[in-house]
Design a protein around this motif. Structure first.
Motif, short mmCIF file in Angstrom:
data_model
loop_
_atom_site.label_atom_id
_atom_site.label_comp_id
_atom_site.label_asym_id
_atom_site.label_seq_id
_atom_site.Cartn_x
_atom_site.Cartn_y
_atom_site.Cartn_z
N LEU A 111 0.84 -1.20 0.00
CA LEU A 111 0.00 0.00 0.00
C LEU A 111 0.87 1.24 0.00
CD1 LEU A 111 -2.51 -0.99 2.82
CD2 LEU A 111 -3.04 -0.80 0.39
N SER A 112 0.37 2.30 -0.59
CA SER A 112 1.06 3.58 -0.46
C SER A 112 0.90 4.06 0.99
CB SER A 112 0.44 4.62 -1.41
OG SER A 112 -0.87 4.96 -0.97
N VAL A 113 1.72 4.98 1.38
CA VAL A 113 1.64 5.53 2.74
C VAL A 113 0.27 6.16 2.97
CG1 VAL A 113 2.57 7.25 4.34
CG2 VAL A 113 4.11 5.85 2.99
N ASP A 114 -0.23 6.89 1.98
CA ASP A 114 -1.52 7.56 2.14
C ASP A 114 -2.67 6.56 2.29
OD1 ASP A 114 -0.43 10.10 2.09
OD2 ASP A 114 -0.61 10.26 -0.08
N THR A 115 -2.66 5.51 1.48
CA THR A 115 -3.72 4.49 1.58
C THR A 115 -3.61 3.73 2.89
OG1 THR A 115 -3.77 4.27 -0.83
CG2 THR A 115 -4.78 2.50 0.45
N LEU A 116 -2.39 3.40 3.29
CA LEU A 116 -2.20 2.72 4.57
C LEU A 116 -2.66 3.60 5.73
CD1 LEU A 116 -1.28 0.25 6.14
CD2 LEU A 116 1.07 1.13 6.01
N THR A 117 -2.42 4.88 5.64
CA THR A 117 -2.87 5.81 6.67
C THR A 117 -4.40 5.84 6.76
OG1 THR A 117 -0.89 7.18 6.39
CG2 THR A 117 -2.78 8.22 7.46
N ARG A 118 -5.06 5.88 5.59
CA ARG A 118 -6.53 5.85 5.59
C ARG A 118 -7.05 4.53 6.17
NH1 ARG A 118 -5.89 7.65 0.33
NH2 ARG A 118 -6.80 5.72 -0.49
N LEU A 119 -6.44 3.42 5.77
CA LEU A 119 -6.86 2.11 6.27
C LEU A 119 -6.64 2.01 7.77
CD1 LEU A 119 -8.01 -0.64 5.52
CD2 LEU A 119 -5.68 -1.39 5.01
N ALA A 120 -5.53 2.53 8.25
CA ALA A 120 -5.26 2.54 9.69
C ALA A 120 -6.32 3.35 10.43
CB ALA A 120 -3.87 3.10 9.97
N GLY A 121 -6.75 4.45 9.84
CA GLY A 121 -7.80 5.26 10.45
C GLY A 121 -9.13 4.51 10.51
N VAL A 122 -9.48 3.85 9.42
CA VAL A 122 -10.73 3.09 9.36
C VAL A 122 -10.73 1.97 10.40
CG1 VAL A 122 -11.99 1.44 7.91
CG2 VAL A 122 -11.27 3.64 6.97
N LEU A 123 -9.59 1.30 10.54
CA LEU A 123 -9.47 0.17 11.48
C LEU A 123 -9.08 0.60 12.88
CD1 LEU A 123 -7.77 -2.41 9.10
CD2 LEU A 123 -10.16 -2.34 9.83
N GLU A 124 -8.94 1.91 13.07
CA GLU A 124 -8.57 2.50 14.37
C GLU A 124 -7.27 1.93 14.92
OE1 GLU A 124 -11.99 2.23 16.93
OE2 GLU A 124 -13.21 3.45 15.59
N LEU A 125 -6.28 1.89 14.05
CA LEU A 125 -4.94 1.46 14.43
C LEU A 125 -4.14 2.73 14.76
CD1 LEU A 125 -4.48 -1.20 11.64
CD2 LEU A 125 -4.72 -1.67 14.07
N THR A 126 -4.39 3.29 15.92
CA THR A 126 -3.84 4.59 16.27
C THR A 126 -2.32 4.60 16.34
OG1 THR A 126 -4.22 4.11 18.61
CG2 THR A 126 -5.92 5.37 17.47
N GLU A 127 -1.71 3.51 16.77
CA GLU A 127 -0.24 3.47 16.82
C GLU A 127 0.34 3.56 15.41
OE1 GLU A 127 3.42 0.54 18.13
OE2 GLU A 127 1.43 0.12 18.91
N LEU A 128 -0.27 2.84 14.49
CA LEU A 128 0.19 2.89 13.10
C LEU A 128 -0.02 4.27 12.51
CD1 LEU A 128 1.34 1.53 10.59
CD2 LEU A 128 -0.95 0.65 10.10
N GLN A 129 -1.17 4.89 12.79
CA GLN A 129 -1.43 6.25 12.31
C GLN A 129 -0.36 7.21 12.80
OE1 GLN A 129 -5.67 6.26 13.66
NE2 GLN A 129 -5.89 7.53 11.85
N ALA A 130 0.01 7.10 14.06
CA ALA A 130 1.02 7.99 14.64
C ALA A 130 2.36 7.82 13.94
CB ALA A 130 1.15 7.73 16.14
N HIS A 131 2.72 6.58 13.62
CA HIS A 131 3.99 6.33 12.94
C HIS A 131 3.98 6.85 11.51
CE1 HIS A 131 6.05 4.10 16.02
NE2 HIS A 131 5.03 3.26 16.14
N LEU A 132 2.82 6.80 10.88
CA LEU A 132 2.72 7.21 9.47
C LEU A 132 2.53 8.71 9.28
CD1 LEU A 132 0.46 4.34 8.13
CD2 LEU A 132 2.89 4.68 7.66
N ALA A 133 2.06 9.39 10.30
CA ALA A 133 1.71 10.81 10.19
C ALA A 133 2.79 11.66 9.53
CB ALA A 133 1.33 11.37 11.56
N PRO A 134 4.05 11.52 9.87
CA PRO A 134 5.06 12.37 9.23
C PRO A 134 5.23 12.11 7.74
CG PRO A 134 5.93 11.37 11.23
CD PRO A 134 4.63 10.70 10.93
N TYR A 135 4.81 10.95 7.28
CA TYR A 135 5.01 10.56 5.89
C TYR A 135 3.77 10.77 5.01
CZ TYR A 135 8.89 8.22 8.15
OH TYR A 135 9.99 7.94 8.91
N ALA A 136 2.62 10.90 5.59
CA ALA A 136 1.36 11.00 4.83
C ALA A 136 1.20 12.39 4.23
CB ALA A 136 0.18 10.69 5.73
#
Length: 82
Positions: free
Chosen positions: A53-78
């Motif tokens: 997945l692209s970083v942006d798509t993975l960030t959206r998917l993490a948000g949908v699945l409420e994977l907050t730790e993953l969202q936090a790690h991806l935030a600087p890259y999205a």
């Protein structure tokens, strides 16, 4: 973790873990993909480890699945907010 790549920081969030999270919510591939703005067949491939997945798509998917730790790690890259 300043010199750690996105793939190194997110490796623990495998396709299997995404599938487990989706199933725990009782969602189908189609429902989850629609919520994340992606194609269900692509999500299926991601869950089986056959596609990435692209970083942006993975960030959206993490948000949908409420994977907050993953969202936090991806935030600087999205490029866009989840």
């Amino acid at each position: 973790m300043a010199n750690t790549s996105v793939s190194q920081r997110t490796h623990v969030f495998s396709g299997e873990s995404l599938r487990a999270r989706r199933r725990a919510r009782g969602w189908t591939l189609s429902q989850t993909a629609a919520k994340a703005g992606m194609d269900a067949s692509h999500l299926s491939k991601v869950e089986r480890g056959l596609a990435g997945l692209s970083v942006d798509t993975l960030t959206r998917l993490a948000g949908v699945l409420e994977l907050t730790e993953l969202q936090a790690h991806l935030a600087p890259y999205a490029r866009e907010a989840a």
